[in-house]
Enzyme design. Sequence first.
Site, PDB file in Angstrom:
ATOM      1  N   SER A 129       0.851  -1.185   0.000  1.00  0.00           N
ATOM      2  CA  SER A 129       0.000   0.000   0.000  1.00  0.00           C
ATOM      3  C   SER A 129       0.887   1.235   0.000  1.00  0.00           C
ATOM      4  CB  SER A 129      -0.904   0.026   1.242  1.00  0.00           C
ATOM      5  OG  SER A 129      -1.593   1.268   1.336  1.00  0.00           O
ATOM      6  N   TYR A 142      -2.049  -0.382  10.319  1.00  0.00           N
ATOM      7  CA  TYR A 142      -2.136  -0.746   8.904  1.00  0.00           C
ATOM      8  C   TYR A 142      -0.844  -0.392   8.173  1.00  0.00           C
ATOM      9  CZ  TYR A 142      -3.859  -1.067   4.111  1.00  0.00           C
ATOM     10  OH  TYR A 142      -4.026  -1.409   2.791  1.00  0.00           O
TER      11      TYR A 142
END
Length: 267
Positions: A129, A142
């Site tokens: 990501s 995350y």
Amino acid sequence: MAEVVLITGASSGIGKAIAEHLAKNKYRVYGTSRNPKAEESNGVRFLPLDVTRPESITNAVNELLIREKRIDFLINNAGKGISGPLEEIPESEIKSIFETNYFGPINLIKAVLPIMREQRAGMIINVTSIAGFMGLPFRSAYSATKGALGLTTEALRMELKEFNVKLTNVAPGDFATNIAAGRYHAPSNAQSPYAKSYGKSLDMMDAHVADGQSPDVMADAVLAIMKTEQPKVNYKVGVFMQKFSVFLKGVLPGKFYERLLLNHYKL
């Protein structure tokens, strides 16, 4: 002979778009989900697999090898989101996100490496990501999982070079998927000292996903990477400003970059 692809998290979102796009381009695609609704859909063959259970990984990989005798590509796509003030996220949820986003991909890599080394060929694509390149407020856990996977890929590329097994990271920005619906988020508590700042950030996160690009953009990018003889270490897929933010992180002083993020999130 068509090349064989194993892709996790293929029942929805980015994974579904990638799997179906590869099937249309004549790859033999095996997608996974914890509870497949069908054995085959839109050219994608499905295997049950829970990335948090090592025995489930072993069973799925063994079943694929019985059918195909080889694995040419592993795409580690399965993952989930998490948000909240770190102080208010239960330790169990932080461990859970690492089981899915980090240890799951690592165990899948370990499962396919023996066959790829024997073949002296193969490619592993880890979907990380853009959030993994930077610490984002209320997304600390995350960002940590995706950053850890990205760095592990960098190290493993060098370990596997002699076996002709290629690895790369592809880091998406915001895409229009259902990740927000499945994301764990710390309850928005009016009594929390973070209530105001977290509430604004959570609304912004959800808006970014809702307004994100089509997952088909990621599917095109992954296909192009698979056709690359010598893939780069990192690929970034998203709108210009999301990719540019990674560049800025590398050239700006830390406090100046932090100020940009604080302004962006209105903190």
